[in-house]
Design an enzyme around this catalytic site. Structure first.
Site, mmCIF file in Angstrom:
data_model
loop_
_atom_site.group_PDB
_atom_site.id
_atom_site.type_symbol
_atom_site.label_atom_id
_atom_site.label_comp_id
_atom_site.label_asym_id
_atom_site.label_seq_id
_atom_site.Cartn_x
_atom_site.Cartn_y
_atom_site.Cartn_z
ATOM 1 N N ASP A 1 -6.833 -31.978 1.950
ATOM 2 C CA ASP A 1 -8.287 -32.310 0.757
ATOM 3 C C ASP A 1 -7.606 -33.292 -0.255
ATOM 4 O O ASP A 1 -6.755 -32.900 -0.284
ATOM 5 C CB ASP A 1 -8.794 -31.603 0.319
ATOM 6 C CG ASP A 1 -9.540 -30.535 1.628
ATOM 7 O OD1 ASP A 1 -10.398 -31.544 2.407
ATOM 8 O OD2 ASP A 1 -10.577 -29.487 0.553
ATOM 9 N N TYR B 1 0.721 -1.077 -0.179
ATOM 10 C CA TYR B 1 0.760 0.222 0.220
ATOM 11 C C TYR B 1 1.058 1.320 0.265
ATOM 12 O O TYR B 1 0.022 2.508 -0.347
ATOM 13 C CB TYR B 1 -0.869 -0.078 1.097
ATOM 14 C CG TYR B 1 -2.464 -0.645 0.674
ATOM 15 C CD1 TYR B 1 -3.052 -0.338 -0.422
ATOM 16 C CD2 TYR B 1 -2.655 -1.509 1.958
ATOM 17 C CE1 TYR B 1 -3.966 -1.286 -0.666
ATOM 18 C CE2 TYR B 1 -3.399 -2.445 0.853
ATOM 19 C CZ TYR B 1 -3.992 -2.435 0.093
ATOM 20 O OH TYR B 1 -5.387 -2.814 0.259
ATOM 21 N N GLU C 1 -5.086 -29.022 7.106
ATOM 22 C CA GLU C 1 -5.367 -27.977 5.678
ATOM 23 C C GLU C 1 -6.199 -26.615 6.263
ATOM 24 O O GLU C 1 -5.496 -25.936 6.321
ATOM 25 C CB GLU C 1 -5.539 -28.274 4.341
ATOM 26 C CG GLU C 1 -5.922 -27.846 3.105
ATOM 27 C CD GLU C 1 -6.618 -28.661 2.574
ATOM 28 O OE1 GLU C 1 -6.714 -29.318 1.703
ATOM 29 O OE2 GLU C 1 -6.764 -27.363 1.252
#
Lengths: 479, 366
Positions: free
Chosen positions: B241, B103, B189
């Site tokens: 997963d 930024y 995860e």
């Protein structure tokens, strides 16, 4: 050799006269006298083209052909009167040539000579009459000599005289002197003369003015010139054939655009062949088309052949900037008799090389001019890079380091503001980008090193990198 | 590259930054085009049969940045801007996040990844890790279980309430006095699975430490995990997963990421064992068909690319077989799908049974 018009044949005789003057190496005078008959006499124009160069051996008249389709019998009867004498001759020979005759015996008639009475001089006069208005012929001849001045042949002065054989008997003269006001020294090369000639041509608004235009060009900085010369060395038959190119970039002061030239943003390419203005050949047009103008930051919008003159139209050229280009093709060791024979491929290669060298010369001498579009983009980063670099130096808490950097830049450590450091860095970055740009032009000429250019390697690296990034693109690691 | 944070370390880094700046200044003042050479590292190549040196952390060539190419100049511009910010952070001994840096010049940086790359480039140039630059990330990881430690002077007493999530500390190098009675570390995860385990009071029933990086793990999570493994020497299991992203996250914990390959030796955890979910689990645990999702074209592309990573064949050939199986079956499923039988199936049956399996077949993970 056939001619399309009486103008063309007239300019041909002037070109031949110039060659005789060049051969003489003495100070010479070339006069074109146009005698206008009274209106009652069907606009007969008597043309005398005389020079004080070496005498003519009539060779230049041998191949001339009268073309009915080109000139037309109503304009000219094809008869020439030629008087000529060499320095060693005792008399002035007088011939009559009838170009309509194809048999050489009937073509040339020898007329009685005039004795020179021991006076040493040389020269030639070609005389003929045509049915043409002087108003039509004169601008062409004047334009021819205005262009001739660009060559700055040091030993020839030209004059054009118009005499009216009516009751008024008026007479007007136009003198074209190559050597005023600051002639290049006699020892100057053809290339130096051509460069100075084109600069003068630009400063005098196309030699339409007798003096340089001080309001349009208040300083010499307004005119930047580069020259290049390409020579044929490999081919024995054409060894010594030269192509000189001069490029002048001029910027007219914005406030005085009143005398801006009529061709505007377009550039007329002057083409000289063997020291005479010549129509540009299709192969030379091709050469101009194939030049990589973009690598010099120029965008060629169009190129047209307008009556034998190449006109280049630019895109995105600053409104008050103008580019003038001169090409001169000649033989280094021989004085050529004007001919229409073209060595197309050779000329094309020579033009490309000479123009490139002229551009490189211009860039070398004038920083920031003709940067390639690529370099201009890189230059746009210079202010930011300079600002950050200055920040890294100035915000450091190590004054010894700061002092060292200042001294490397040749700046005083005390009392110098951030802006000065920034400007100094910016200047250095830009000059390096310019140097890289010049080198990349030079490098593009060399074929073999290109194979191993780091750009090629980096391209491979880039592809690999992109692949890697692509594969991991969906893994916003480490946020 | 890892090292203790100290003022002397900062001054060494600041000296390196000054040397880097001076080299450019010298080039500019001598009219030479500056050249910035950045070492290239990789933690894998894509030729599984090649005899490569990817596991040795040796550098793999150099990138050359010059003023000749626009892409290089832009990269230099970004690099120098970030370097200037880093110099200020180090001089003032302040910390800034990568997002803070982004930024500061959002229009020039255009996206976070541009800043990330510049930070990586600076780490390579200065031969340091990111935290040495005083650049930190906003902590993303969570930890719970049988552990207690101090970060700076702040106490993280997870043992007091083992099923409560604590943020993983950002300044991992400040973590000390680690005390644990855990038997293993479980890395999951996803945050949803972490919360499922917390709700099921998993750590009450199992003396363990549970960590999640909430997707791709950030540097503090990976460094924290690495620290725990080094200090506690506990077996570590990873539950992801059964899809290409889960597998990629698993390899990130174990082998490190390509972007941070220069620092891989401080970030990777070779001890990590894959607990699940495996493609074969769908049959083994009788997952109904509606829980299985077909692989997308992008999934297939990602799997095919991952299959070529050299470390799979070399170090975990069985993982690679499972990945091949995933591609063959053409389906994927989430860990949550295992809850189809009962909500507590994951914590009561699946994880304990998998750990049991691994303990008895320890060779499977290697």
């Amino acid at each position: 050799m056939e001619f399309a018009s009486v103008h063309a044949i007239c300019l041909h005789f002037i070109s031949s006269a110039i060659q005789r003057c060049r051969l003489s190496r003495e100070l010479c005078r070339l006069s074109v006298i146009l005698k206008c008959s009274p209106p009652s006499d069907h606009l007969v124009l008597r043309i005398s083209i005389s020079d004080t160069g070496v005498g003519s051996c009539l060779e230049e008249f041998r191949d001339l052909k009268f073309s009915r389709e080109g000139i037309g019998a109503e304009k000219w009867d094809g008869v020439l009167s030629v008087r000529t004498t060499s320095i060693c001759d005792n008399e002035v020979y007088h011939y009559q040539l009838n170009l309509k005759e194809s048999a050489s015996a009937r073509r040339l008639t020898r007329l009685p000579s005039n004795p020179k009475n021991g006076v040493k001089f040389s020269g030639t006069e070609v005389f003929f009459s045509i049915f043409e208005s002087v108003e039509v012929l004169l601008p062409e001849i004047n334009a021819f000599f205005q262009k001739m001045l660009v060559l700055r042949i040091p030993n020839v002065a030209y004059e054009v005289v118009v005499e009216h054989e009516d009751a008024s008997g008026s007479r007007c003269e136009n003198l074209f002197l190559a050597n005023e006001p600051y002639p290049p020294p006699f020892s100057a090369s053809n290339l130096e003369r051509l460069k100075s000639g084109l600069e003068d041509y630009v400063l005098k608004h196309g030699n339409n003015s007798n003096k340089k235009c001080g309001s349009c060009f208040p300083s010499l900085e307004c005119v930047k010139a580069g020259s290049g010369i390409a020579c044929c060395t490999e081919d024995h038959r054409n060894a010594g054939r030269m192509m000189e190119a001069i490029i002048v970039i001029s910027e007219i002061s914005e406030t005085t655009s009143c005398c801006f030239r009529t061709c505007g943003a377009k550039s007329e390419v002057f083409y000289f062949k063997d020291f005479s203005p010549s129509a540009i050949s299709p192969s030379s047009m091709k050469a101009l088309t194939s030049i990589d103008w973009r690598s010099y930051g120029l965008t060629l919008a169009s190129i047209v052949n307008q009556g034998g003159h190449a006109l280049l139209e630019w895109e995105g050229l600053p409104p008050y900037a103008h580019i003038d280009i001169v090409l001169h093709c000649y033989h280094e060791h021989k004085v050529m008799i004007p001919s229409v024979g073209q060595k197309t491929q050779l000329d094309r290669n020579l033009i490309k090389r000479a123009v490139k060298l002229a551009f490189d010369d211009l860039k070398e001498k004038h920083a920031g001019v003709l940067l390639s579009a690529h370099a201009l983009k890189i230059c746009s980063y210079a202010p930011d890079l300079a600002k950050t670099m200055a920040g890294l130096i100035l915000s450091s808490d190590d004054s010894g380091f700061q002092e060292e950097c200042f001294s490397l830049f040749g700046l005083q450590f005390q009392g110098v503001g951030g802006e000065i450091v920034e400007d100094c860095i910016k200047e250095k970055i830009i000059s390096i980008i310019e140097m890289n740009d010049r080198k990349s032009h030079q490098r593009s000429e060399e074929v073999a090193p290109f194979l191993f250019r780091d750009d090629c390697l980096q391209e491979l690296e880039l592809q690999e990198e992109e692949y890697e990034e692509g594969e991991d693109a969906s893994s916003p690691l480490d946020i | 590259m890892e090292g203790k944070r100290s003022s002397s370390e900062r001054s060494v880094l600041l000296r390196k930054i000054r040397e880097f700046t001076r080299t450019i200044v010298e080039d500019l003042s001598n009219g030479r085009s500056p050249i910035v050479l950045i070492d290239r590292f990789r933690n894998y190549c894509t030729n599984p049969n090649a005899i490569c040196y990817c596991s040795t952390d040796l550098l793999n060539g150099k990138e050359t940045l010059t003023l000749r190419r626009e892409s290089h100049v832009h990269r230099l511009d970004v690099l120098l801007r970030v370097l200037l910010i880093v110099q200020k952070l180090l001089q003032e001994n302040r910390h800034g996040s990568k997002r803070d840096i982004y930024y500061m010049h959002p229009s020039v940086f255009s996206e976070q990844s541009v800043v990330d790359r510049a930070i990586n480039d600076i780490c390579i140039l200065m031969q340091c890790s990111r935290h040495n630059l005083n650049v930190v990330s906003v902590g993303k990881g969570l930890v719970m279980g049988w552990i207690r430690f101090l970060e700076n002077r702040r106490k993280f007493d997870c043992i007091n309430r083992p099923n409560m999530a604590h943020p993983i500390p950002v300044h991992v190098e400040e973590v000390k006095d680690i005390v644990s009675v855990a038997r293993y570390i479980l890395v999951v995860e996803k945050e949803s699975v972490f919360e499922r385990l917390a709700n099921d009071q998993f750590c009450n029933a199992n003396r363990c430490i549970v960590i999640t990086g909430r997707g791709y793990p950030d540097i503090p999570t990976r460094r924290f995990l690495r620290l725990l493994i080094d200090k506690l020497c506990l077996p570590t299991y990873c539950l992801v997963d059964c899809d290409p992203y889960g597998f990629d996250i698993l390899t990130t914990y174990r082998f490190g990421s390509m972007q941070m390959a220069y620092d891989a030796k401080y970030l990777r955890c070779p001890e990590v064992c894959w607990l699940g979910a495996f493609p074969s689990d769908s049959e083994k645990y009788c997952l109904p068909q509606q829980c299985l999702l077909p692989l997308t074209a992008q999934d297939r592309k990602k799997i095919e690319a991952m299959l070529n990573r050299c470390y799979l064949q070399r170090e975990v050939p069985k993982w690679r077989l499972e990945l091949e199986l995933m591609l063959q079956r053409g389906v994927k499923f989430e860990i949550e799908a295992l809850s189809v039988h009962s909500l507590s199936f994951l914590s009561k049956e699946y994880i304990p049974s998998k750990i049991q399996e691994l303990c008895s077949e320890s060779e499977f993970t290697v």
